[in-house]
Enzyme design. Sequence first.
Site, PDB file in Angstrom:
ATOM      1  N   CYS A 176      10.627   1.577   1.811  1.00 13.43           N
ATOM      2  CA  CYS A 176      11.612   0.742   2.068  1.00 13.43           C
ATOM      3  C   CYS A 176      12.913   1.083   1.898  1.00 13.43           C
ATOM      4  O   CYS A 176      13.787   0.691   2.555  1.00 13.43           O
ATOM      5  CB  CYS A 176      11.301  -0.273   1.005  1.00 13.43           C
ATOM      6  SG  CYS A 176      11.410   0.309  -0.886  1.00 13.43           S
ATOM      7  N   GLU A 232      10.964  -7.541  -4.371  1.00  8.33           N
ATOM      8  CA  GLU A 232      11.555  -6.275  -3.981  1.00  8.33           C
ATOM      9  C   GLU A 232      11.133  -6.103  -2.318  1.00  8.33           C
ATOM     10  O   GLU A 232       9.850  -5.912  -2.040  1.00  8.33           O
ATOM     11  CB  GLU A 232      10.838  -5.269  -4.704  1.00  8.33           C
ATOM     12  CG  GLU A 232      11.305  -4.803  -6.084  1.00  8.33           C
ATOM     13  CD  GLU A 232      12.694  -4.531  -6.272  1.00  8.33           C
ATOM     14  OE1 GLU A 232      13.208  -4.566  -7.346  1.00  8.33           O
ATOM     15  OE2 GLU A 232      13.358  -4.105  -4.963  1.00  8.33           O
ATOM     16  N   LEU A 233      12.021  -6.420  -1.420  1.00  4.55           N
ATOM     17  CA  LEU A 233      11.624  -6.443   0.074  1.00  4.55           C
ATOM     18  C   LEU A 233      12.045  -5.388   0.981  1.00  4.55           C
ATOM     19  O   LEU A 233      12.175  -4.403   0.393  1.00  4.55           O
ATOM     20  CB  LEU A 233      12.028  -7.836   0.413  1.00  4.55           C
ATOM     21  CG  LEU A 233      11.532  -9.026  -0.597  1.00  4.55           C
ATOM     22  CD1 LEU A 233      12.232 -10.438  -0.194  1.00  4.55           C
ATOM     23  CD2 LEU A 233      10.183  -9.248  -0.784  1.00  4.55           C
ATOM     24  N   TRP A 269       0.607  -1.160   0.002  1.00  3.17           N
ATOM     25  CA  TRP A 269       0.019  -0.114   0.050  1.00  3.17           C
ATOM     26  C   TRP A 269       0.787   1.186   0.058  1.00  3.17           C
ATOM     27  O   TRP A 269       0.177   2.538  -0.155  1.00  3.17           O
ATOM     28  CB  TRP A 269      -0.822   0.137   1.322  1.00  3.17           C
ATOM     29  CG  TRP A 269      -0.264  -0.679   2.508  1.00  3.17           C
ATOM     30  CD1 TRP A 269      -0.283  -1.647   2.987  1.00  3.17           C
ATOM     31  CD2 TRP A 269       0.866   0.079   3.308  1.00  3.17           C
ATOM     32  NE1 TRP A 269       0.685  -1.877   3.980  1.00  3.17           N
ATOM     33  CE2 TRP A 269       1.236  -0.696   4.227  1.00  3.17           C
ATOM     34  CE3 TRP A 269       1.311   1.233   3.670  1.00  3.17           C
ATOM     35  CZ2 TRP A 269       2.357  -0.691   5.318  1.00  3.17           C
ATOM     36  CZ3 TRP A 269       2.510   1.572   4.174  1.00  3.17           C
ATOM     37  CH2 TRP A 269       2.833   0.690   5.307  1.00  3.17           C
ATOM     38  N   LYS A 315      -2.389  -7.619  -7.984  1.00  5.41           N
ATOM     39  CA  LYS A 315      -3.151  -7.780  -6.592  1.00  5.41           C
ATOM     40  C   LYS A 315      -2.734  -6.742  -5.845  1.00  5.41           C
ATOM     41  O   LYS A 315      -1.449  -6.733  -5.198  1.00  5.41           O
ATOM     42  CB  LYS A 315      -2.991  -9.041  -6.116  1.00  5.41           C
ATOM     43  CG  LYS A 315      -3.893  -9.752  -5.162  1.00  5.41           C
ATOM     44  CD  LYS A 315      -3.777  -8.991  -3.736  1.00  5.41           C
ATOM     45  CE  LYS A 315      -3.116  -9.037  -2.733  1.00  5.41           C
ATOM     46  NZ  LYS A 315      -3.598  -8.141  -1.609  1.00  5.41           N
ATOM     47  N   GLU A 318      13.088  -3.506  10.427  1.00  3.41           N
ATOM     48  CA  GLU A 318      12.208  -2.565   9.621  1.00  3.41           C
ATOM     49  C   GLU A 318      11.145  -2.102  10.281  1.00  3.41           C
ATOM     50  O   GLU A 318       9.945  -2.852  10.424  1.00  3.41           O
ATOM     51  CB  GLU A 318      11.849  -3.038   8.385  1.00  3.41           C
ATOM     52  CG  GLU A 318      11.339  -1.800   7.416  1.00  3.41           C
ATOM     53  CD  GLU A 318      11.026  -2.475   5.962  1.00  3.41           C
ATOM     54  OE1 GLU A 318      10.142  -3.856   5.862  1.00  3.41           O
ATOM     55  OE2 GLU A 318      11.333  -1.934   5.020  1.00  3.41           O
TER      56      GLU A 318
HETATM   57  P1  NDP Z   1       3.226  -7.437   2.920  1.00  2.34           P
HETATM   58  O1  NDP Z   1       4.350  -8.422   2.686  1.00  2.34           O
HETATM   59  O2  NDP Z   1       2.206  -7.876   4.084  1.00  2.34           O
HETATM   60  O3  NDP Z   1       2.276  -7.304   1.891  1.00  2.34           O
HETATM   61  C1  NDP Z   1       2.519  -7.160   0.317  1.00  2.34           C
HETATM   62  C2  NDP Z   1       1.369  -7.509  -0.549  1.00  2.34           C
HETATM   63  O4  NDP Z   1       1.437  -9.212  -0.384  1.00  2.34           O
HETATM   64  C3  NDP Z   1      -0.008  -7.398  -0.206  1.00  2.34           C
HETATM   65  O5  NDP Z   1      -0.746  -7.108  -1.400  1.00  2.34           O
HETATM   66  C4  NDP Z   1      -0.417  -8.388   0.504  1.00  2.34           C
HETATM   67  O6  NDP Z   1      -1.885  -8.721   0.571  1.00  2.34           O
HETATM   68  C5  NDP Z   1       0.143  -9.556  -0.280  1.00  2.34           C
HETATM   69  N1  NDP Z   1       0.188 -10.936   0.738  1.00  2.34           N
HETATM   70  C6  NDP Z   1       0.302 -11.071   1.726  1.00  2.34           C
HETATM   71  N2  NDP Z   1       0.548 -12.479   2.191  1.00  2.34           N
HETATM   72  C7  NDP Z   1       0.425 -13.208   1.004  1.00  2.34           C
HETATM   73  C8  NDP Z   1       0.337 -14.328   0.462  1.00  2.34           C
HETATM   74  N3  NDP Z   1       0.629 -15.449   1.393  1.00  2.34           N
HETATM   75  N4  NDP Z   1       0.515 -14.727  -0.606  1.00  2.34           N
HETATM   76  C9  NDP Z   1       0.762 -13.637  -1.790  1.00  2.34           C
HETATM   77  N5  NDP Z   1       0.327 -12.324  -1.434  1.00  2.34           N
HETATM   78  C10 NDP Z   1       0.314 -12.041   0.006  1.00  2.34           C
HETATM   79  O7  NDP Z   1       3.599  -5.986   2.967  1.00  2.34           O
HETATM   80  P2  NDP Z   1       2.885  -4.674   3.552  1.00  2.34           P
HETATM   81  O8  NDP Z   1       1.559  -4.508   2.947  1.00  2.34           O
HETATM   82  O9  NDP Z   1       3.122  -4.679   5.260  1.00  2.34           O
HETATM   83  O10 NDP Z   1       4.094  -3.487   3.042  1.00  2.34           O
HETATM   84  C11 NDP Z   1       5.163  -3.137   3.491  1.00  2.34           C
HETATM   85  C12 NDP Z   1       6.268  -4.090   3.270  1.00  2.34           C
HETATM   86  O11 NDP Z   1       6.558  -3.712   1.855  1.00  2.34           O
HETATM   87  C13 NDP Z   1       7.639  -3.485   3.999  1.00  2.34           C
HETATM   88  O12 NDP Z   1       8.454  -4.420   4.428  1.00  2.34           O
HETATM   89  C14 NDP Z   1       8.576  -2.728   3.078  1.00  2.34           C
HETATM   90  O13 NDP Z   1       9.649  -2.647   2.974  1.00  2.34           O
HETATM   91  C15 NDP Z   1       7.945  -3.632   1.697  1.00  2.34           C
HETATM   92  N6  NDP Z   1       8.309  -2.652   0.451  1.00  2.34           N
HETATM   93  C16 NDP Z   1       9.397  -2.955  -0.344  1.00  2.34           C
HETATM   94  C17 NDP Z   1       9.859  -2.101  -1.252  1.00  2.34           C
HETATM   95  C18 NDP Z   1      10.950  -2.370  -2.277  1.00  2.34           C
HETATM   96  O14 NDP Z   1      10.949  -2.130  -3.394  1.00  2.34           O
HETATM   97  N7  NDP Z   1      11.765  -3.256  -1.881  1.00  2.34           N
HETATM   98  C19 NDP Z   1       9.078  -0.922  -1.677  1.00  2.34           C
HETATM   99  C20 NDP Z   1       7.879  -0.681  -0.569  1.00  2.34           C
HETATM  100  C21 NDP Z   1       7.579  -1.418   0.361  1.00  2.34           C
HETATM  101  P3  NDP Z   1      -2.736  -8.041   1.695  1.00  2.34           P
HETATM  102  O15 NDP Z   1      -2.650  -6.482   1.746  1.00  2.34           O
HETATM  103  O16 NDP Z   1      -3.880  -8.555   2.043  1.00  2.34           O
HETATM  104  O17 NDP Z   1      -2.091  -8.555   3.192  1.00  2.34           O
END
Ligand code: NDP
Length: 471
Positions: free
Chosen positions: A278, A244-245, A145, A169, A377
Amino acid sequence: MHQIDKVYINGEFVTPKGSALFDLYNPATGAVNGQVRLANRDDAQKAIAAAKAAFQAFSQSSKETRLALLQRLYDAVVARADDITAAVVEEYGGPVSMMSQWTTMAAQNFLDMADTLESYDFTQKIRASDVVMTPIGVVGIVIPWNSNVGFITSRLATAIAAGCCTVIKPSEMSALQTQVLCECLHAAGLPNGVFNVVTGTGIEVGAEIARSPDVAKISFTGSTAVGKDILRASADTMKRVTLELGGKSPTIILDDADLDAAVPLILAAGFLNSGQACIAGTRVLVAREKHDELAQKLVAAMNDIVVAEPTDPASRIGPMVSRKQYERVQGYIIKGIEEGADLLAGGPGHPEGLGGYFVRPTLFGNVDNAMTIARDEIFGPVLCLIPYEDEEQAITIANDTDYGLAAYVMSSDPARAGRVAERIDAGRICINGFQHEPQAPFGGFKQSGIGRQYGVHGLESHLEPKVIMGR
Ligand code: NDP
C-alpha cells in the site's frame, strides 16, 4: 497438498460449519497446492459470541497481565519464525530474504505495543475530572493477503493492550500461513475467546462481522472500495472504524537530488513486496530536464534486479499472489501502452524462464498524471515516471490523487525536502530514505483511510474516553 479444515474459536481449533472448499495455489507455478474449508456466517457469529463473552473478564485485566501476554505472544511467534516464513513464501510468493525479515517484524509488533502500553496512563486528569480510557469492546479485524502475518500481529497486539477481544477475518488466500500463526498464538495461552480466527470470504464472514451489533469496532485493511462498504455497513450499529486503505504514493525527486543515490531508493520504494504494498512509491516525479537521465539509470538498475523463485535467497521480486492479481497487473501494463506512456522497461507477459503469476517489473516514462496508470493503485511492480516543470508543480502533481498514504522526497538539501514534505497530503513522508517508526501513527489522508494504527494513536482508537466527575 495442504488441507486446512479448522478455524480457531474460543481457544480451540474447530471444524467450521461452513463446508465450501477454496483451492490454494503456489503463485510461483500456478499449481494447486492445497485446499481450505471456509467458515460461514454461523462460524462468524460463534466467534463473535466467544469474543463477547471473553470481553467481560479481559476488559478488566491489569496492565501487567496484558504486558505478560504480549511477551508470551512474541516468544511464541519467534519460536516458529522459520515455519511462518516458509508458509508465507510458499503461499504468497514473497522472496524469502524479505519475508524472513517481515516475520521478525511481525513478532516485534507485540513488543512495540508492550512499550506503548507500559507508559500509557489509562486514567488521565482534566482539571477535577477523571478521563478513564475504557476498552471499546469486540474488535473485528478484516485484513488482506499482502502482509497477513504482520497485520494479524499488529492488530491483535493493539487490541490486547487495550483490553479488547478480537474476531480476525484473514484472506482465504492466506489460509496456510494463518494456520501456522494460529498454532503459535494458541501456544501463547491467551484466555479463551480473546482471539478468534475465521477464514472465510469477505461477502460472507467479513460482512457478518461488519453487520453484527456485538462488534464495537472494525479494524479494516484493504482496498478503498471495500473500505467504503465496511464504513456503510458499520453505520447501522455506529461501529468505530479504522480503515487502512490503498495508496498511489509519489516519490518526488527534487532537481538537486543525487540521482545515483536516488535510484536504489526509488526501486526499493516502488517494488516493495513485489509492488504489492500500500505504501509503494509508484509515481516517480522528476524535473523534466532530468527525466531522460533518471530513466536511463533506472533501466540500468532494473536489469540487475533478480526476479526469481521466492525460495531463492537472491530473489528480490516474486510472483503476484494470484491469477486475478497477475491479470490485473497485465491489464494496467497494456493500458499504459495504449494511453501513450513510453514503455522503458518490462512490459506484458512473464519474465523469461518464469511462469506462474510472475510479471515483468515495468517502467513507464513521460507519464501524464491524468493517465489511468498514474491514478489507479496497480498493486504490482509498475512504476510511472512523471515529469514536472518546477517544485510548485511537483507538489501539485504529488497531491493530485484520491489517495494520501505515503510519500518520499529526495533532495541534497534535507531542509528543502522537509519544506516540501510539509505540503504533501499524506500520512507518512520519508526524506532521503525508507524509514519506519513502529511507535509513530500510520494511516492515510483522503481515500487512503480513516484513523491511525500503531503506538499510542492506535491504542487510543481501541479505547472510549469515559469522564468521571466528582469522585
Ligand atoms: P480487499 O479490500 O479486496 O480485501 C481485504 C479484506 O476484506 C479481505 O479479507 C476480503 O475478503 C475482505 N472483504 C471483501 N469484501 C468485504 C465485505 N463486503 N465486507 C467485509 N469484508 C470484505 O483488498 P485486497 O485483498 O485486494 O488487498 C489489497 C488492497 O489492500 C490494496 O488496495 C491495498 O492498498 C490495501 N492495503 C492497504 C494497506 C494499508 O495499510 N493502508 C496495507 C496493505 C494493503 P476476501 O479475501 O474474501 O475478498
